[in-house]
Design a protein around this motif. Structure first.
Motif, short mmCIF file in Angstrom:
data_model
loop_
_atom_site.label_atom_id
_atom_site.label_comp_id
_atom_site.label_asym_id
_atom_site.label_seq_id
_atom_site.Cartn_x
_atom_site.Cartn_y
_atom_site.Cartn_z
N ALA A 279 0.87 -1.20 0.00
CA ALA A 279 0.00 0.00 0.00
C ALA A 279 0.90 1.24 0.00
N SER A 280 0.33 2.41 -0.37
CA SER A 280 1.17 3.61 -0.47
C SER A 280 1.70 4.02 0.90
N GLN A 281 2.82 4.76 0.86
CA GLN A 281 3.44 5.22 2.10
C GLN A 281 2.45 6.08 2.90
N THR A 282 1.72 6.95 2.20
CA THR A 282 0.73 7.81 2.88
C THR A 282 -0.32 6.97 3.59
N PHE A 283 -0.79 5.94 2.89
CA PHE A 283 -1.80 5.05 3.46
C PHE A 283 -1.28 4.43 4.76
N ARG A 284 -0.04 3.93 4.72
CA ARG A 284 0.50 3.23 5.89
C ARG A 284 0.76 4.18 7.05
N THR A 285 1.28 5.37 6.73
CA THR A 285 1.54 6.35 7.79
C THR A 285 0.22 6.78 8.44
N ALA A 286 -0.77 7.06 7.59
CA ALA A 286 -2.07 7.51 8.12
C ALA A 286 -2.70 6.41 8.99
N LEU A 287 -2.51 5.15 8.58
CA LEU A 287 -3.08 4.05 9.35
C LEU A 287 -2.41 3.94 10.73
N THR A 288 -1.10 4.14 10.75
CA THR A 288 -0.38 4.11 12.04
C THR A 288 -0.91 5.19 12.97
N LYS A 289 -1.13 6.39 12.39
CA LYS A 289 -1.67 7.49 13.20
C LYS A 289 -3.05 7.12 13.72
N LEU A 290 -3.86 6.55 12.85
CA LEU A 290 -5.24 6.19 13.21
C LEU A 290 -5.26 5.12 14.30
N ASP A 291 -4.36 4.14 14.17
CA ASP A 291 -4.34 3.03 15.12
C ASP A 291 -3.74 3.41 16.47
N PHE A 292 -2.63 4.15 16.42
CA PHE A 292 -1.85 4.29 17.65
C PHE A 292 -1.54 5.72 18.08
N ILE A 302 -5.03 16.89 6.73
CA ILE A 302 -6.17 16.03 6.41
C ILE A 302 -6.28 14.94 7.48
N PRO A 303 -7.48 14.68 8.03
CA PRO A 303 -7.61 13.65 9.05
C PRO A 303 -7.11 12.29 8.55
N ALA A 304 -6.50 11.52 9.46
CA ALA A 304 -5.89 10.24 9.09
C ALA A 304 -6.88 9.33 8.36
N LEU A 305 -8.12 9.24 8.86
CA LEU A 305 -9.09 8.33 8.23
C LEU A 305 -9.34 8.73 6.77
N ASN A 306 -9.46 10.04 6.53
CA ASN A 306 -9.70 10.49 5.15
C ASN A 306 -8.56 10.09 4.23
N LEU A 307 -7.33 10.22 4.74
CA LEU A 307 -6.17 9.83 3.92
C LEU A 307 -6.21 8.34 3.61
N VAL A 308 -6.52 7.53 4.63
CA VAL A 308 -6.60 6.07 4.41
C VAL A 308 -7.65 5.78 3.34
N LEU A 309 -8.82 6.42 3.43
CA LEU A 309 -9.90 6.15 2.46
C LEU A 309 -9.52 6.62 1.06
N MET A 310 -8.88 7.80 0.99
CA MET A 310 -8.48 8.33 -0.31
C MET A 310 -7.47 7.43 -1.00
N GLU A 311 -6.53 6.91 -0.22
CA GLU A 311 -5.43 6.12 -0.80
C GLU A 311 -5.79 4.66 -1.03
N ALA A 312 -6.91 4.20 -0.47
CA ALA A 312 -7.22 2.76 -0.52
C ALA A 312 -7.46 2.27 -1.94
N ARG A 313 -6.81 1.13 -2.24
CA ARG A 313 -7.05 0.44 -3.52
C ARG A 313 -8.05 -0.69 -3.25
N HIS A 314 -8.43 -1.39 -4.31
CA HIS A 314 -9.37 -2.50 -4.15
C HIS A 314 -8.88 -3.48 -3.08
#
Ligand SMILES: [Zn+2]
Length: 401
Positions: A279-292, A302-314
């Motif tokens: 997954a993209s670097q942005t996706f992974r960083t945003a997910l770390t922020k969201l989780d921990f 941009i809020p972490a969840l929005n970044l995760v949703l924007m970057e998400a692939r199938h």
């Protein structure tokens, strides 16, 4: 693959009474079915309870009567004699009491023997260890080329040593430098290692949920195949799955991690959301922020969840599926909408159902999504092959006993 649930086969599965083909089908079903895995846990708990049944001595007051009955060899009065008078009835009941106690003791003994047989059939009180490099230690002593790791013992490697552990008949674990592991349990229903720090790689061909690794911030339960697990100085861990599936859990939080994906855990928090490592670097960083690190709001506008949703692939519906459980209200709606856009749910799965976390619907949808979570269509086949080979090994090993 079993299209229906396998609840009725679980007991036979747990006790090794199914044919290899049937066991494989049950194991395959278990990978994808939350409900049947819960059933498996209950059956394993039953076996565990049977193992822990203790014998209790009869109260002292019963022994004289029991002994005299045994010595005299007299038959107790038949029960129908009790009808004659209440006095006789009490006397007769007193005669029967020791007999009942003896029967109860016999039943407890029989259960005990059964549990003991089950316990010893496939368990060994130690694992074989081979030195790969340097000078690993078991307990406080330096090991030779081969060693044995007993229950409760620590295996430790320094900066230049490595070792390999044979996990009974079900797989092996490589221990990297600067690692500390302890054998906690090895028996039919459970093989368990503790990883206090460092890194280990496991290759397991047992049926799902037989091999566990405890870390300071979560438990890795093997669902078949291969993974690495590392624990840092503060007890945070990172799981990376190379083939098959691994479940990472702490209390009621569980992350199911397929091949190609990873999942972090933090002490006091437990497992984060699993993600694919491509997954993209942005996706992974945003997910770390969201989780921990939710309190860290300075890193992005941009809020972490929005970044995760924007970057998400199938494929990242793996992450989004887990996120549905971990966010609430409007955020859960946003996650659902993004998932539905990436991979529309089957018609039986409704928006309302997903938003109220309907187990049945979410697992049905997951079943559809899983096809997109594996890189390789041959992955499942590889898993089944590995598992079947492993089963062959178990059978041949049993034959040698
Ligand atoms: Zn099922």
């Amino acid at each position: 693959m079993f299209s229906k649930h396998v609840t009725e086969e679980l007991s036979a599965y747990c006790n090794g009474e199914l044919s290899p083909a049937e066991s494989r089908q049950v194991a395959e079903h278990l990978i994808g079915c939350h409900q049947c895995r819960a059933g498996l846990e209950q059956i394993k708990l039953g076996v565990k309870l049977a193992e822990n049944i203790r014998q209790f001595a009869a109260p002292d007051s019963l022994w004289p009567a029991l002994e005299s009955r045994l010595e005299s060899g007299l038959e107790a009065e038949p029960l129908h004699a009790r009808t004659s008078s209440s006095k006789q009835s009490r006397a007769s009941f007193k005669l029967w009491l020791p007999r009942l106690a003896a029967v109860a003791a016999g039943v407890v003994l029989a259960i005990g023997i059964g549990a003991w047989w089950l316990y010893t059939r496939e368990s060994r009180p130690f694992w074989e260890v081979a030195r790969l490099n340097g000078a690993p230690t078991i307990g406080s002593s330096r090991m030779n080329a081969k060693g044995r790791l007993g229950i409760g013992q620590w295996l430790e490697t320094d900066g230049s040593s490595r070792a390999q552990i044979d996990v009974g008949s079900i797989g092996h674990v490589e221990i990297d430098p600067n690692t500390r592991v302890r054998l906690l349990e090895t028996k039919l229903t459970e093989h368990r290692l503790e990883l206090a720090r460092g890194r280990m790689s496991a290759k397991i061909w047992a049926p799902p949920r037989l091999f566990f690794v405890d870390t300071p911030s979560g438990v890795a339960a093997d669902l078949g195949c291969a993974y690495t697990l590392e624990v840092d100085e503060v007890g945070a861990s990172l799981l990376r799955v190379t083939s098959g599936w691994v479940a990472l859990q702490l209390r009621d939080i569980e992350s199911i991690v397929p091949a190609g994906a990873a999942c972090a855990t933090r002490p006091g928090v437990g497992p984060g959301t699993p993600y694919f490592e491509d997954a993209s670097q942005t996706f992974r960083t945003a997910l770390t922020k969201l989780d921990f690190e939710l309190e860290d709001t300075d890193w992005s506008k941009i809020p972490a969840l929005n970044l995760v949703l924007m970057e998400a692939r199938h494929r990242d519906t793996l992450t989004l599926w887990h996120l549905l459980y971990r966010v609430q209200g409007r955020q859960r709606e946003q996650v659902f909408e993004r998932m539905a856009a990436l991979s529309p749910p089957p018609k039986e799965v409704t928006r309302d159902g997903c938003l109220r976390l309907d187990e049945k619907m979410l697992h049905l949808w997951k079943g559809y999504l899983e096809n997109g979570w594996s890189n390789d269509s041959g992955l499942k086949k590889a898993w089944v092959d590995t598992w079947t080979r492993g089963l062959g090994k178990v059978k041949s090993w049993e034959g040698k006993r």
